[in-house]
Design a protein around this motif. Sequence first.
Motif, short mmCIF file in Angstrom:
data_model
loop_
_atom_site.label_atom_id
_atom_site.label_comp_id
_atom_site.label_asym_id
_atom_site.label_seq_id
_atom_site.Cartn_x
_atom_site.Cartn_y
_atom_site.Cartn_z
N HIS A 46 -1.07 7.12 -6.34
CA HIS A 46 -1.44 5.75 -5.98
C HIS A 46 -2.34 5.76 -4.73
O HIS A 46 -3.37 5.10 -4.67
CB HIS A 46 -0.18 4.94 -5.73
CG HIS A 46 -0.43 3.47 -5.63
ND1 HIS A 46 0.56 2.56 -5.45
CD2 HIS A 46 -1.57 2.76 -5.67
CE1 HIS A 46 0.04 1.35 -5.40
NE2 HIS A 46 -1.25 1.46 -5.51
N TYR A 47 -1.92 6.55 -3.73
CA TYR A 47 -2.72 6.65 -2.51
C TYR A 47 -4.12 7.14 -2.83
O TYR A 47 -5.12 6.59 -2.38
CB TYR A 47 -2.08 7.63 -1.52
CG TYR A 47 -0.78 7.17 -0.94
CD1 TYR A 47 -0.63 5.86 -0.51
CD2 TYR A 47 0.29 8.03 -0.83
CE1 TYR A 47 0.55 5.43 0.03
CE2 TYR A 47 1.49 7.61 -0.31
CZ TYR A 47 1.63 6.31 0.12
OH TYR A 47 2.80 5.88 0.64
N PHE A 61 0.80 -1.22 0.00
CA PHE A 61 0.00 0.00 0.00
C PHE A 61 0.84 1.27 0.00
O PHE A 61 0.46 2.27 -0.57
CB PHE A 61 -0.94 0.01 1.21
CG PHE A 61 -2.13 -0.86 1.01
CD1 PHE A 61 -3.12 -0.50 0.12
CD2 PHE A 61 -2.24 -2.06 1.68
CE1 PHE A 61 -4.21 -1.31 -0.09
CE2 PHE A 61 -3.33 -2.88 1.47
CZ PHE A 61 -4.32 -2.51 0.59
N GLN A 62 1.99 1.23 0.66
CA GLN A 62 2.78 2.45 0.80
C GLN A 62 3.81 2.53 -0.33
O GLN A 62 4.98 2.27 -0.13
CB GLN A 62 3.48 2.47 2.15
CG GLN A 62 2.56 2.27 3.32
CD GLN A 62 1.67 3.46 3.56
OE1 GLN A 62 2.04 4.59 3.27
NE2 GLN A 62 0.48 3.23 4.07
#
Lengths: 768, 137
Positions: A563-564, A556-557
Amino acid sequence: MLGAVLLGFLFSLFLVFAGSYFRGKLAVLSSLIPISLFIYFLTFLPQVSAGEVIYENHEWIPSFGVNLSFTLDGLALLFALMITGVGSLVFLYTAAYLKDHKYLDRFYGYLSLFMAAMLGLVLSDNLMSLFIFWELTSISSFYLIGFNNDKADSRKSALTALGITGIGGLLLLGGAVLLGDVAGTYRISEMLMLRDVITDSPHYLLILLLIFGAAFTKSAQFPFHFWLPGAMKAPTPVSTYLHSATMVKAGVYLLFRMTPVLNGGEIWHTILISVGAVTMVYSAFHIIFRTDLKGILAYSTISALGILVFLIGIGTQAALIAAAVFIVVHALYKASLFLITGIIDHETGTRDVTQLAGLRKVMMPVAIAGFVAALISGGVPPTLGFVGKDLIYEATLHFKDNAIFLTIIAISTNVLLFYAGFVAGVKPFMGKLPEKFEKLHLPSPLMWLPPLVMTLAGLVFGLFPGLIESAFAKPIAMTQAIEFEDFHLKLWHGFNTILGLSAITLLLGTVLYFTLKPKHALENAIAKLDVIAPKDLLLKLSEGFAVFSRLWTNFFQTGYLRHYLSIIVAFLILLLGYLIFTDFSLEIDFSTLTELTIYEISILLMLLSGVLYTVFTKSRLAAVAALGVVGLSFSLLFLFYSAPDLAMTQFSVDTLTVILFVLVLYKLPKYLKLSDTGLRIKHGVLSISFGILITLLILRVLNEPKNTEITEYYAENAYKLARGKNIVNVILVDFRGIDTMIEISVLIVAALGVFGLLKLRLKSRDKK
Amino acid sequence: MKTIILKSASSYLLPVLLLFSVFILLRGHYLPGGGFVGGLVAAIAFVLDAFSNGLDKTKSVLKIHPGFLMPLGLLIAFLSGVSPIIFSDLPLMTGLWVENPIPVIGAIGSALFFDLGVYLVVIGASLTIIFTISESA
């Protein structure tokens, strides 16, 4: 009593400022704290042994039912005297043991913090304050175990202990909240009357498991026992105080306290007896494989704790009295053995039993203390240990099920504990003194007097068991609210089965001591089984968790803002889409809509062109400017729909945002292709569907019947109560002022974040 | 952006805009306005000045780093919140008012000081963010 509990906290606070005075010769003065507390609690002894219960209540958070209420009955007094009594001796001992240590004051600070927390724990009548003190003992013990914080394994064991007992603390909180919910009060003394309500409640089993979890982690029961041998990395006074006499008994104390509240029959007995039995036998067998004195003592402590849990599980009058007496016995001999080990370690520099021998020639008083401690531990008459052991056999023999089996495991555990006591207390002093130890001499009396005092107390109590009976055993039996028959503690019961069992125990123990010698080979052999030990399994679990969270985080990071954003938006689309797909009805009555005005049409056109220009322009600066147009069109929209406050704010925020963008983008290279067509289409689909969903949602909201109550309240009271005519502002600064307060705090945090991130980077860049 | 027109205009605009921001702050209780918008307007005034005269010049006008306005504002807002507890034994955030309105400023109460705190925090936070970013960009 509040003062007595707080004294330790105040003293440790005082040491923060005046610590440097307590590092040298004055260090011994800090033992005045536990000594005076010990005397203070002794003054209650006549009252309590007469059956009185002393209550004291201080309001703390009365609206939640959380108060500092203390109760002093037989059980609490026993523990309080143990905590302050052993505490006094440990404080004295430390002054010599850690003499001239750089951080001696710090050590005393942690120690008195711990003592205060422990006192609070055993005196609390309120489950919530009990929980808080419980956590404080975990935290202060973390500092004590990791006192040698320059050593990696010491830090690691401190963390393990904190982790395990911390989990227990959480379980206790859960149990306390549930119990408080079911009983309607957090006061333990009030719960006593509600036993039937609690045992009949549907949450009973859950409460039981949570409380058990807390007690088992704290009292090192199988399979959570492994933190205790690890915690032996601490300086010896800590092992003595926390890991033999007090903290590990907190779990036992909790079970004792909860017996009259929660003891609801079969399940209580089954769980406690089986966990206690497994623990006591498992760790008693472990003793055979240890060569480190502290390791032997650690495992025998776990085993003793197992016996206590086992006895509470049996739960008959005889068993509970046996447990109460055994707590005293264990505290006396185990604390002495730990202190003796500390002396040996301090003087010879080793704790390896295979190397130690003949020390009686150089330190006779220590040898005497060791010998008596071994006698108490082995249950040899006429010590208190003998009384305690007899009581245990009496309890197991008269239990309704499996009496023979329970007695056999009790005997085998006791045989091994006998062995442990003699290996730790007698073996180092017997035999021929090796040459390298010949130059040793007796340490300061501050070190050898405490163990001697404790063991002699064990001898005196053994000769006069009536002392223990009237002072503790009977008052404790009264706190347990069981059908209570009169009883007398005796050293000599006449010739009966129990005496025979005692004799067998002593005989087998002696044989074991003389035939089995601690060997390194044995220790290495058992180390091979570590793979399936609970400790390693749990460690692997935690490593697996770390691997999983690393993978999860890396997924996720990614570090890309887009992307976030995509993830957040996609998640919302999924949730909202599901909601709209399954349960959605929309009715728009077109006849009630007003006609479009020229203003609205022109604003709409401005908005659209702004959006389209932002998306399709090649210049970054132009995109930012176009975004500004969108924002300003919105503020116009707000203005037309009579929200001037909103319009003003939107206008200024948008101006600042555009300026911010320009500042950042102005110095970037002219054109950079950040995304290809495929990605742009993907983002486009995402944003358009998100927009559609939000629009549908807002239309849906409009369909709901309007609730004007709140609006009316503010409209009516804005001037009356807050003397303002602008409702929006009155809400911001008055009605919901605390919200605003928190919002501006968030604003500050954000500004500091930006400042910190960018300035720190600037500085490191400057250095290069 | 060093244009003469903007430069000469900004030296007049800065005080006028600041005065305007105070005006917005004060009228907030009866009419559209308030500490938040006022703070934003004041921040814009300084940013405009920084655009035309350069960041260093604006900083020297400000004397202190705008970041210091944040704790100051928070403190004022907090004190106005707890003042009812201290002065009149009333619950947190109860409005306190001076009986007679003062000319120009109008009625004075704890709410005004609260808004003043918000005003200062907003100036401080937005200027800190903008100055930091423009320095590092």
